[in-house]
Write a protein that holds these residues in place. Sequence first.
Motif, mmCIF file in Angstrom:
data_model
loop_
_atom_site.group_PDB
_atom_site.id
_atom_site.type_symbol
_atom_site.label_atom_id
_atom_site.label_comp_id
_atom_site.label_asym_id
_atom_site.label_seq_id
_atom_site.Cartn_x
_atom_site.Cartn_y
_atom_site.Cartn_z
ATOM 1 N N THR A 1 0.444 -1.013 -0.413
ATOM 2 C CA THR A 1 -0.220 -0.476 0.065
ATOM 3 C C THR A 1 0.668 1.295 -0.510
ATOM 4 O O THR A 1 0.260 2.286 -0.656
ATOM 5 C CB THR A 1 -0.389 -0.252 0.913
ATOM 6 O OG1 THR A 1 0.104 0.120 2.426
ATOM 7 C CG2 THR A 1 -2.067 -1.224 1.424
ATOM 8 N N LEU A 2 2.119 1.060 0.248
ATOM 9 C CA LEU A 2 3.232 2.009 0.517
ATOM 10 C C LEU A 2 2.957 2.746 1.480
ATOM 11 O O LEU A 2 3.249 4.188 1.318
ATOM 12 C CB LEU A 2 3.134 3.688 -0.868
ATOM 13 C CG LEU A 2 3.207 2.026 -2.063
ATOM 14 C CD1 LEU A 2 3.606 3.818 -3.333
ATOM 15 C CD2 LEU A 2 5.152 1.645 -1.813
ATOM 16 N N LYS A 3 1.458 2.470 2.702
ATOM 17 C CA LYS A 3 1.782 2.898 3.617
ATOM 18 C C LYS A 3 2.179 3.369 4.542
ATOM 19 O O LYS A 3 3.263 2.270 4.640
ATOM 20 C CB LYS A 3 -0.226 2.699 4.577
ATOM 21 C CG LYS A 3 -0.146 3.450 5.200
ATOM 22 C CD LYS A 3 -1.431 3.157 6.073
ATOM 23 C CE LYS A 3 -1.666 3.658 7.302
ATOM 24 N NZ LYS A 3 -2.971 2.634 8.316
ATOM 25 N N VAL A 4 2.881 4.114 5.158
ATOM 26 C CA VAL A 4 4.157 4.520 6.610
ATOM 27 C C VAL A 4 3.620 3.731 7.649
ATOM 28 O O VAL A 4 2.224 4.008 8.215
ATOM 29 C CB VAL A 4 4.088 6.020 6.635
ATOM 30 C CG1 VAL A 4 4.690 6.274 7.941
ATOM 31 C CG2 VAL A 4 4.803 7.164 5.287
ATOM 32 N N LEU A 5 4.148 3.054 8.251
ATOM 33 C CA LEU A 5 3.723 2.098 8.963
ATOM 34 C C LEU A 5 4.610 3.016 10.762
ATOM 35 O O LEU A 5 4.738 2.215 11.946
ATOM 36 C CB LEU A 5 4.240 1.284 9.561
ATOM 37 C CG LEU A 5 3.813 0.439 7.717
ATOM 38 C CD1 LEU A 5 4.277 -1.634 7.284
ATOM 39 C CD2 LEU A 5 2.196 -0.515 8.135
ATOM 40 N N GLY A 6 5.699 3.823 10.780
ATOM 41 C CA GLY A 6 6.625 3.935 11.413
ATOM 42 C C GLY A 6 8.237 4.793 11.086
ATOM 43 O O GLY A 6 7.717 4.803 10.330
ATOM 44 N N GLU A 7 7.716 5.043 13.069
ATOM 45 C CA GLU A 7 9.487 5.858 12.073
ATOM 46 C C GLU A 7 10.985 5.107 13.105
ATOM 47 O O GLU A 7 10.943 5.039 13.887
ATOM 48 C CB GLU A 7 9.548 7.492 11.992
ATOM 49 C CG GLU A 7 10.976 7.987 11.982
ATOM 50 C CD GLU A 7 10.316 9.558 11.631
ATOM 51 O OE1 GLU A 7 9.914 9.957 10.211
ATOM 52 O OE2 GLU A 7 10.345 10.050 12.264
ATOM 53 N N VAL A 8 11.517 5.297 13.056
ATOM 54 C CA VAL A 8 12.801 5.146 13.770
ATOM 55 C C VAL A 8 14.137 5.998 13.816
ATOM 56 O O VAL A 8 13.998 6.527 13.061
ATOM 57 C CB VAL A 8 13.911 3.205 13.249
ATOM 58 C CG1 VAL A 8 14.898 2.946 14.319
ATOM 59 C CG2 VAL A 8 12.889 2.125 13.151
ATOM 60 N N LYS A 9 14.858 6.630 14.322
ATOM 61 C CA LYS A 9 15.769 7.243 15.204
ATOM 62 C C LYS A 9 16.916 6.658 14.753
ATOM 63 O O LYS A 9 17.268 5.162 15.708
ATOM 64 C CB LYS A 9 15.417 7.780 16.877
ATOM 65 C CG LYS A 9 16.656 8.844 17.330
ATOM 66 C CD LYS A 9 16.204 10.119 15.955
ATOM 67 C CE LYS A 9 17.003 11.242 16.438
ATOM 68 N NZ LYS A 9 16.566 12.259 15.756
ATOM 69 N N THR A 10 17.878 6.786 13.934
ATOM 70 C CA THR A 10 19.045 6.630 13.567
ATOM 71 C C THR A 10 19.763 7.721 14.535
ATOM 72 O O THR A 10 19.997 8.254 14.986
ATOM 73 C CB THR A 10 18.988 6.703 12.155
ATOM 74 O OG1 THR A 10 19.285 7.639 11.595
ATOM 75 C CG2 THR A 10 18.169 5.870 12.176
ATOM 76 N N GLY A 11 21.356 7.061 13.822
ATOM 77 C CA GLY A 11 22.916 8.395 13.964
ATOM 78 C C GLY A 11 22.611 9.058 12.954
ATOM 79 O O GLY A 11 21.541 9.722 12.500
ATOM 80 N N GLY A 12 23.198 10.278 12.954
ATOM 81 C CA GLY A 12 23.445 11.367 12.554
ATOM 82 C C GLY A 12 23.707 10.807 10.972
ATOM 83 O O GLY A 12 24.932 10.676 10.368
ATOM 84 N N ASN A 13 22.810 12.062 10.053
ATOM 85 C CA ASN A 13 22.573 11.760 8.511
ATOM 86 C C ASN A 13 22.576 9.813 7.926
ATOM 87 O O ASN A 13 23.479 10.099 6.974
ATOM 88 C CB ASN A 13 23.655 12.626 7.701
ATOM 89 C CG ASN A 13 23.749 12.324 6.377
ATOM 90 O OD1 ASN A 13 23.246 12.576 5.768
ATOM 91 N ND2 ASN A 13 25.287 12.845 5.704
ATOM 92 N N PRO A 14 21.804 9.462 7.873
ATOM 93 C CA PRO A 14 21.500 8.017 7.584
ATOM 94 C C PRO A 14 21.866 8.466 5.772
ATOM 95 O O PRO A 14 20.859 8.967 4.963
ATOM 96 C CB PRO A 14 20.758 7.153 8.175
ATOM 97 C CG PRO A 14 19.676 8.676 8.534
ATOM 98 C CD PRO A 14 20.586 10.178 8.766
ATOM 99 N N ASP A 15 22.840 7.176 6.294
ATOM 100 C CA ASP A 15 22.969 7.095 3.593
ATOM 101 C C ASP A 15 22.085 6.505 3.410
ATOM 102 O O ASP A 15 21.336 5.917 3.126
ATOM 103 C CB ASP A 15 24.514 7.876 3.183
ATOM 104 C CG ASP A 15 24.662 8.177 2.373
ATOM 105 O OD1 ASP A 15 23.878 8.622 1.549
ATOM 106 O OD2 ASP A 15 25.827 8.862 2.314
#
Length: 337
Positions: free
Chosen positions: A106-120
């Motif tokens: 569906t391409l629906k956003v399910l959540g978000e994860v905090k990462t380190g600085g500037n994930p590439d």
Amino acid sequence: MKKLILLFCLAFAATSYAADPGYHIIKRLKVGGEGGWDYLTVDNAARRLYISRSTHVMVIDLDTDKVVGDIPNTPGVHGIAIAKELNRGFTSNGKADTSTIFDLKTLKVLGEVKTGGNPDAIIYEPATKKVFTFNGRSKDATVFSAATGKVSKTIPLGGKPEFSTVDGKGKVYVNNEDTNEVLEIDGRKAIVSRKFSLKPCEEPSGMAIDAEHGRVFSGCHNRIMTVLDTKTGKVLATPPIGANVDGNGFDSGTGLAFSSNGDGTLTVVHEASPGTYEVMETVATQRGARTMAIDLKTHNIYLPTALFMPPKAPTAETLKPRPEMVKDSFEVLVVGK
């Protein structure tokens, strides 16, 4: 008689050339839209192409060449990873220091994860079902569960990471641009298990893997591709490539490795004999086409690019102003045979 033989040879050569012209641009997908671009990812099973576009991710149907969706609110997005068995996708949002989790259907956003600085770079490791983001500013990797989004570890890398890949058996590989090395990460332990020098490579960027034979291909900014044997830790070959590389690919179906170069070329490398790698051909693409992805079904290569206005004059605030993209000139080159 000699004249007839010569004419026959010329006709045969012309026919052979027409039948097998090598790799070339077979079509251009004029998709337009706002935003620059970085990495792109092919979901071979779902027949979709995901393209990062600065603040959102564009989704193209590979069989119809049509834009079929968009994933919004991904500030500074660099890469997209796919976990087919979990029906989940993941983005690395460089400006937000986050990874967006979305539903593949569906391409629906399910959540978000905090990462380190500037994930590439971002990669999904299927043996452990973990996602790894490689963070350029904090020079580390964030590891989290693909199923839950829970962060399990941060791995210090000792330098700026660039592109990454996996062998499908628990090992993750990533280029270290500062040290000119490939780092091998044990996915189960979430530690750097080995380091391989890529000398004489400088600033390795793009990366691809021949997992069956343990070969890692890295595109270097001193215009060579290194072919690393992960079993011995030795660089087997350094075939020449174009300038400003930012993407590499390996097609397991053809056994060919590719380097997408921002100078407007695509370098095609083959294994001429066991352990010996040479340039098979250099394909003219378009300036700016520096990243790539391969459709393993059709063996076509996808390269995003656009047209740009002449750069503006430097100012006290901006010594090296970036050229402005011509509106709606964004397109995807499709290279094949």
